[in-house]
Design a protein around this motif. Sequence first.
Motif, PDB file in Angstrom:
ATOM      1  N   MET A 141       0.837  -1.206   0.000  1.00  0.00           N
ATOM      2  CA  MET A 141       0.000   0.000   0.000  1.00  0.00           C
ATOM      3  C   MET A 141       0.872   1.257   0.000  1.00  0.00           C
ATOM      4  SD  MET A 141      -3.103   0.996  -0.149  1.00  0.00           S
ATOM      5  CE  MET A 141      -4.008   2.504   0.049  1.00  0.00           C
ATOM      6  N   GLU A 142       1.967   1.210   0.783  1.00  0.00           N
ATOM      7  CA  GLU A 142       2.853   2.367   0.866  1.00  0.00           C
ATOM      8  C   GLU A 142       3.476   2.668  -0.494  1.00  0.00           C
ATOM      9  OE1 GLU A 142       5.713   1.711   3.886  1.00  0.00           O
ATOM     10  OE2 GLU A 142       4.299   2.027   5.537  1.00  0.00           O
ATOM     11  N   LYS A 143       3.839   1.612  -1.244  1.00  0.00           N
ATOM     12  CA  LYS A 143       4.449   1.812  -2.555  1.00  0.00           C
ATOM     13  C   LYS A 143       3.467   2.488  -3.515  1.00  0.00           C
ATOM     14  CE  LYS A 143       7.772  -1.995  -2.367  1.00  0.00           C
ATOM     15  NZ  LYS A 143       8.222  -3.264  -2.986  1.00  0.00           N
ATOM     16  N   ILE A 144       2.187   2.115  -3.406  1.00  0.00           N
ATOM     17  CA  ILE A 144       1.164   2.726  -4.259  1.00  0.00           C
ATOM     18  C   ILE A 144       1.028   4.212  -3.934  1.00  0.00           C
ATOM     19  CG2 ILE A 144      -1.296   2.723  -4.851  1.00  0.00           C
ATOM     20  CD1 ILE A 144      -1.296  -0.285  -4.314  1.00  0.00           C
ATOM     21  N   LEU A 145       0.998   4.548  -2.640  1.00  0.00           N
ATOM     22  CA  LEU A 145       0.885   5.956  -2.222  1.00  0.00           C
ATOM     23  C   LEU A 145       2.104   6.757  -2.663  1.00  0.00           C
ATOM     24  CD1 LEU A 145      -0.588   5.506   1.371  1.00  0.00           C
ATOM     25  CD2 LEU A 145      -1.784   6.331  -0.656  1.00  0.00           C
ATOM     26  N   HIS A 146       3.283   6.146  -2.527  1.00  0.00           N
ATOM     27  CA  HIS A 146       4.507   6.837  -2.953  1.00  0.00           C
ATOM     28  C   HIS A 146       4.471   7.119  -4.450  1.00  0.00           C
ATOM     29  CE1 HIS A 146       6.731   5.017   0.735  1.00  0.00           C
ATOM     30  NE2 HIS A 146       6.003   6.068   1.051  1.00  0.00           N
ATOM     31  N   PHE A 147       3.948   6.174  -5.224  1.00  0.00           N
ATOM     32  CA  PHE A 147       3.869   6.366  -6.677  1.00  0.00           C
ATOM     33  C   PHE A 147       2.852   7.465  -7.022  1.00  0.00           C
ATOM     34  CE2 PHE A 147       1.632   5.413 -10.656  1.00  0.00           C
ATOM     35  CZ  PHE A 147       2.688   5.536 -11.545  1.00  0.00           C
ATOM     36  N   LEU A 148       1.692   7.453  -6.367  1.00  0.00           N
ATOM     37  CA  LEU A 148       0.639   8.419  -6.680  1.00  0.00           C
ATOM     38  C   LEU A 148       1.043   9.843  -6.320  1.00  0.00           C
ATOM     39  CD1 LEU A 148      -2.567   6.465  -5.568  1.00  0.00           C
ATOM     40  CD2 LEU A 148      -1.814   6.926  -7.900  1.00  0.00           C
ATOM     41  N   PHE A 149       1.661  10.013  -5.138  1.00  0.00           N
ATOM     42  CA  PHE A 149       1.985  11.366  -4.666  1.00  0.00           C
ATOM     43  C   PHE A 149       3.404  11.792  -5.040  1.00  0.00           C
ATOM     44  CE2 PHE A 149      -1.391   9.934  -1.777  1.00  0.00           C
ATOM     45  CZ  PHE A 149      -2.298  10.959  -1.979  1.00  0.00           C
ATOM     46  N   GLY A 150       4.227  10.846  -5.483  1.00  0.00           N
ATOM     47  CA  GLY A 150       5.586  11.179  -5.893  1.00  0.00           C
ATOM     48  C   GLY A 150       6.543  11.277  -4.717  1.00  0.00           C
ATOM     49  N   CYS A 151       7.818  10.959  -4.963  1.00  0.00           N
ATOM     50  CA  CYS A 151       8.821  11.072  -3.910  1.00  0.00           C
ATOM     51  C   CYS A 151      10.147  11.552  -4.517  1.00  0.00           C
ATOM     52  CB  CYS A 151       8.993   9.749  -3.175  1.00  0.00           C
ATOM     53  SG  CYS A 151       9.371   8.349  -4.248  1.00  0.00           S
ATOM     54  N   LEU A 152      10.963  12.190  -3.702  1.00  0.00           N
ATOM     55  CA  LEU A 152      12.243  12.755  -4.130  1.00  0.00           C
ATOM     56  C   LEU A 152      13.387  11.984  -3.490  1.00  0.00           C
ATOM     57  CD1 LEU A 152      11.268  16.497  -3.791  1.00  0.00           C
ATOM     58  CD2 LEU A 152      11.917  15.392  -5.931  1.00  0.00           C
ATOM     59  N   LEU A 196       4.148   9.297 -10.119  1.00  0.00           N
ATOM     60  CA  LEU A 196       3.230   9.793 -11.132  1.00  0.00           C
ATOM     61  C   LEU A 196       3.385  11.290 -11.427  1.00  0.00           C
ATOM     62  CD1 LEU A 196       0.875   9.056 -13.008  1.00  0.00           C
ATOM     63  CD2 LEU A 196      -0.689   9.542 -11.105  1.00  0.00           C
ATOM     64  N   PRO A 197       3.509  12.183 -10.426  1.00  0.00           N
ATOM     65  CA  PRO A 197       3.644  13.629 -10.737  1.00  0.00           C
ATOM     66  C   PRO A 197       4.841  13.914 -11.633  1.00  0.00           C
ATOM     67  CG  PRO A 197       3.139  13.317  -8.421  1.00  0.00           C
ATOM     68  CD  PRO A 197       3.441  11.958  -8.979  1.00  0.00           C
ATOM     69  N   PHE A 198       5.972  13.239 -11.394  1.00  0.00           N
ATOM     70  CA  PHE A 198       7.172  13.476 -12.198  1.00  0.00           C
ATOM     71  C   PHE A 198       7.028  12.871 -13.593  1.00  0.00           C
ATOM     72  CE2 PHE A 198       8.482  13.562  -7.760  1.00  0.00           C
ATOM     73  CZ  PHE A 198       9.108  14.794  -7.704  1.00  0.00           C
ATOM     74  N   PHE A 199       6.332  11.732 -13.663  1.00  0.00           N
ATOM     75  CA  PHE A 199       6.093  11.114 -14.965  1.00  0.00           C
ATOM     76  C   PHE A 199       5.237  12.027 -15.843  1.00  0.00           C
ATOM     77  CE2 PHE A 199       3.352   8.574 -17.735  1.00  0.00           C
ATOM     78  CZ  PHE A 199       4.298   7.844 -18.450  1.00  0.00           C
ATOM     79  N   LEU A 200       4.184  12.612 -15.237  1.00  0.00           N
ATOM     80  CA  LEU A 200       3.311  13.513 -15.994  1.00  0.00           C
ATOM     81  C   LEU A 200       4.052  14.784 -16.397  1.00  0.00           C
ATOM     82  CD1 LEU A 200       0.021  13.172 -13.902  1.00  0.00           C
ATOM     83  CD2 LEU A 200       0.524  12.135 -16.111  1.00  0.00           C
ATOM     84  N   LEU A 201       4.914  15.273 -15.519  1.00  0.00           N
ATOM     85  CA  LEU A 201       5.674  16.483 -15.820  1.00  0.00           C
ATOM     86  C   LEU A 201       6.651  16.237 -16.971  1.00  0.00           C
ATOM     87  CD1 LEU A 201       6.276  19.425 -14.938  1.00  0.00           C
ATOM     88  CD2 LEU A 201       8.077  18.491 -13.449  1.00  0.00           C
ATOM     89  N   GLU A 202       7.266  15.052 -16.954  1.00  0.00           N
ATOM     90  CA  GLU A 202       8.253  14.724 -17.979  1.00  0.00           C
ATOM     91  C   GLU A 202       7.597  14.550 -19.357  1.00  0.00           C
ATOM     92  OE1 GLU A 202      11.562  11.210 -18.898  1.00  0.00           O
ATOM     93  OE2 GLU A 202      10.450  11.242 -16.990  1.00  0.00           O
TER      94      GLU A 202
END
Length: 411
Positions: free
Chosen positions: A1-12, A76-82
Amino acid sequence: MEKILHFLFGCLYYEISGQNVERFLNLCAKNDIVLWDLKPDEKGYCFYVRKSASSSVQNLAQKTHTVLKNCGGTGLPFFLLEHRKRKAFFFSVSMGLFLIFLLSQFIWEITVSGSEIYSENDILKYVTSNYYKPGTYKKKIDCNQLEDRLREDYEDIAWVSCSLQGTQLHIEIKETLDRKTKQNSKKPCDIVANKDGIITKLSVKSGTPLVSAGDRIKKGTTLISGLIYYYSDDFQVTETDKITADGEIYMKTREAYKETIPEDYYEKKIVKTKHYIKSIYMGSYHLNFPKKKKDIHTNIIEKRYPLKIGSSFYLPAGFYLQTMQSYQSVMKKNSKKQAEMKLKSRLNGFLKKKENMGIKILHQEICYKKKGNGYTAEGYIIQEEKVGKIRNIKALTKKQEEKIMPTTASQ
């Protein structure tokens, strides 16, 4: 579940170095900033942090005079930005998801299992001709009504369950109840006999029993009625009600058995097997490929392969695969001993199948003899089995009402 949240909200991903790294880590813990995959490296530490906490991490790095290096982001946020300039790609993905959602609102496949007396094709033809076809809107499908119609129109069906699974309407049928089968009616009903025989055991969970052990009954007789009666203190009926009849009824039945095999027979010796795609379909449209030339002695097996996602999300497309088997006919002859062994093997398979269904074999009387140009096994089987099928409640006859003894139930 944590991996899904990290993907949806993005991480640095950061690298930190300096003399006050430990103080920086302590301040992160004090401010409830979650760092994960924290590992030491040559200069200091590296770690991941959620994108929303990046500004807080930078402020703490300035406060502790440490060097914080941004090594990139994932999610996801970085993927969409790219890929923000690839409008056609995102439009295609969106349309694809919308199309899948749209297709999921209809049924595209109807399947039948468990039927032996009636062929699956007969049941499918009945359902598609009278009720639902592939492409029917799922909200228009009434599984309970379809179950009632199948039980009413097919006398030998004792139990039926219809369910929607993805884009599939699945119909499960049992023509003989076994010990594990549970009646599936969700509304008031009777349980009636689906065979002739003698009652050996009767256990009523709900409803009014109309037979008892030792009674000889005919097919269609009501065994447990869904009508229940409430009595006053002087045993006068004050009220009636309708419930779902439930119980276990075992009956001793007699079944005729006959199996015949010829004395002379032909066997097919397969010489060559080839597979061809006969046609591709999409909805009602079919694209047929050129027909393949076949030999005189050829088996043709045709099977449909619908496209699907997972186990039950069927799509309105697929293909028909045709298998051609060239064979040679080889004539053989059964001796009396061989014929008897084959007949006994078939009988044992037949009895084994009954035992797997929970039917107890009490006695068998089978004779083997040569008859004309073949050999025959003929006789009868005495068995004890669980019987009964669901039927809509019917009013009792006077004779049936006389069998009901007043109970201690009161209004």
